[in-house]
Design a protein around this motif. Structure first.
Motif, PDB file in Angstrom:
ATOM      1  N   ALA A 159      -3.926   0.386   2.119  1.00 20.88           N
ATOM      2  CA  ALA A 159      -3.203   1.618   2.450  1.00 20.88           C
ATOM      3  C   ALA A 159      -3.035   2.506   1.220  1.00 20.88           C
ATOM      4  CB  ALA A 159      -1.843   1.283   3.062  1.00 20.88           C
ATOM      5  N   GLN A 160      -3.155   1.919   0.034  1.00 18.58           N
ATOM      6  CA  GLN A 160      -3.074   2.677  -1.216  1.00 18.58           C
ATOM      7  C   GLN A 160      -4.461   2.833  -1.850  1.00 18.58           C
ATOM      8  OE1 GLN A 160      -0.371   4.065  -2.871  1.00 18.58           O
ATOM      9  NE2 GLN A 160       0.795   3.687  -1.025  1.00 18.58           N
ATOM     10  N   GLY A 161      -5.512   2.519  -1.083  1.00 18.96           N
ATOM     11  CA  GLY A 161      -6.875   2.660  -1.587  1.00 18.96           C
ATOM     12  C   GLY A 161      -7.284   1.573  -2.556  1.00 18.96           C
ATOM     13  N   GLN A 162      -6.609   0.432  -2.483  1.00 15.76           N
ATOM     14  CA  GLN A 162      -6.891  -0.669  -3.409  1.00 15.76           C
ATOM     15  C   GLN A 162      -7.281  -1.924  -2.632  1.00 15.76           C
ATOM     16  OE1 GLN A 162      -6.832   0.055  -6.773  1.00 15.76           O
ATOM     17  NE2 GLN A 162      -6.439   2.098  -5.934  1.00 15.76           N
ATOM     18  N   THR A 163      -7.695  -2.944  -3.369  1.00 14.62           N
ATOM     19  CA  THR A 163      -7.937  -4.263  -2.791  1.00 14.62           C
ATOM     20  C   THR A 163      -6.827  -5.187  -3.269  1.00 14.62           C
ATOM     21  OG1 THR A 163      -9.225  -5.059  -4.678  1.00 14.62           O
ATOM     22  CG2 THR A 163     -10.452  -3.927  -2.889  1.00 14.62           C
ATOM     23  N   GLN A 164      -6.722  -6.328  -2.629  1.00 16.49           N
ATOM     24  CA  GLN A 164      -5.710  -7.286  -3.068  1.00 16.49           C
ATOM     25  C   GLN A 164      -6.001  -7.759  -4.488  1.00 16.49           C
ATOM     26  OE1 GLN A 164      -4.565 -10.345  -0.349  1.00 16.49           O
ATOM     27  NE2 GLN A 164      -3.320 -11.369  -1.845  1.00 16.49           N
ATOM     28  N   ALA A 165      -7.266  -7.941  -4.834  1.00 17.14           N
ATOM     29  CA  ALA A 165      -7.614  -8.383  -6.183  1.00 17.14           C
ATOM     30  C   ALA A 165      -7.164  -7.360  -7.222  1.00 17.14           C
ATOM     31  CB  ALA A 165      -9.123  -8.625  -6.281  1.00 17.14           C
ATOM     32  N   ARG A 166      -7.374  -6.082  -6.937  1.00 22.56           N
ATOM     33  CA  ARG A 166      -6.932  -5.037  -7.864  1.00 22.56           C
ATOM     34  C   ARG A 166      -5.404  -5.024  -7.932  1.00 22.56           C
ATOM     35  NH1 ARG A 166     -10.945  -0.464  -8.651  1.00 22.56           N
ATOM     36  NH2 ARG A 166      -9.134   0.929  -8.628  1.00 22.56           N
ATOM     37  N   ASP A 220       6.247  -1.228  -2.580  1.00 20.99           N
ATOM     38  CA  ASP A 220       7.167  -0.736  -1.539  1.00 20.99           C
ATOM     39  C   ASP A 220       6.663  -1.112  -0.146  1.00 20.99           C
ATOM     40  OD1 ASP A 220       8.737   0.355  -3.522  1.00 20.99           O
ATOM     41  OD2 ASP A 220       8.060   2.429  -3.179  1.00 20.99           O
ATOM     42  N   ARG A 221       5.362  -0.939   0.083  1.00 14.67           N
ATOM     43  CA  ARG A 221       4.781  -1.285   1.384  1.00 14.67           C
ATOM     44  C   ARG A 221       4.888  -2.792   1.626  1.00 14.67           C
ATOM     45  NH1 ARG A 221       1.524   1.345   5.013  1.00 14.67           N
ATOM     46  NH2 ARG A 221       1.448   3.135   3.638  1.00 14.67           N
ATOM     47  N   ALA A 222       4.651  -3.586   0.583  1.00  8.28           N
ATOM     48  CA  ALA A 222       4.756  -5.045   0.709  1.00  8.28           C
ATOM     49  C   ALA A 222       6.190  -5.452   1.035  1.00  8.28           C
ATOM     50  CB  ALA A 222       4.283  -5.729  -0.566  1.00  8.28           C
ATOM     51  N   ALA A 223       7.164  -4.820   0.373  1.00  9.11           N
ATOM     52  CA  ALA A 223       8.574  -5.146   0.637  1.00  9.11           C
ATOM     53  C   ALA A 223       8.937  -4.850   2.085  1.00  9.11           C
ATOM     54  CB  ALA A 223       9.480  -4.371  -0.316  1.00  9.11           C
ATOM     55  N   ALA A 224       8.460  -3.732   2.604  1.00  9.77           N
ATOM     56  CA  ALA A 224       8.735  -3.401   4.008  1.00  9.77           C
ATOM     57  C   ALA A 224       8.103  -4.440   4.934  1.00  9.77           C
ATOM     58  CB  ALA A 224       8.206  -2.007   4.332  1.00  9.77           C
ATOM     59  N   THR A 225       6.888  -4.858   4.624  1.00 12.21           N
ATOM     60  CA  THR A 225       6.212  -5.887   5.428  1.00 12.21           C
ATOM     61  C   THR A 225       6.975  -7.199   5.352  1.00 12.21           C
ATOM     62  OG1 THR A 225       4.070  -4.840   5.095  1.00 12.21           O
ATOM     63  CG2 THR A 225       4.050  -7.160   5.740  1.00 12.21           C
TER      64      THR A 225
END
Length: 147
Positions: free
Chosen positions: A32-39, A109-114
């Motif tokens: 959602a932020q244009g990244q991968t989990q590894a990044r 922030d997105r992870a905290a909401a999840t």
């Protein structure tokens, strides 16, 4: 009464399954932020203080070469930068740029909401007990491996 080795084998299988579904969720959160989990993981690893690529890789428990590739990509994209390492001239430190901090903050922030949604029906004590058990298991595995 269940056999302890059988129950442990089932727990290990559940941990792998949980890791898989959480990895997919993490990819969606980072995506959602244009990244991968590894990044995301590399950004997070160097978020408190700049680290050498080798140290970041050790912290993440992954190969240095993979972190080096990601670090180069993050630097190319302006999310991180290589800084001089006063302790080792040939091993620069990777640190976040202001843009990288903003991206990491958005992902966090997105992870905290999840996480709030995921934990809505789980007692905090249950989460703490699961973490405690996993930390004990990790410790036992490390002892067995001679770490």
């Amino acid at each position: 009464m269940p056999d302890v080795p059988d129950e442990l084998a089932l727990l290990v299988a559940d941990v792998y399954e949980a890791a898989g579904v959480l990895r997919r969720s993490g990819e969606a959160i980072a995506g959602a932020q244009g990244q991968t989990q590894a990044r995301w993981q590399v950004l997070s690893a160097v978020s408190e203080e700049p680290l050498s690529v080798a140290r970041a890789a050790r912290r993440l428990g992954v190969a240095r070469q993979g972190v080096q590739r990601i670090a180069n990509d993050l630097a190319r994209d302006g999310l991180a930068e290589f800084r001089p390492n006063p302790d080792h001239r040939s091993s620069p430190l990777l640190g976040l740029t202001p843009q990288g901090r903003g991206v990491l903050d958005g992902i966090t922030d997105r992870a905290a909401a999840t996480h709030r949604v995921l934990a809505a029906d789980i007692e905090p004590a249950d989460i703490a007990a699961a973490r405690h058990l996993l930390r004990r298991l990790i410790g036992q595995v490390r002892l067995l491996e001679g770490e």
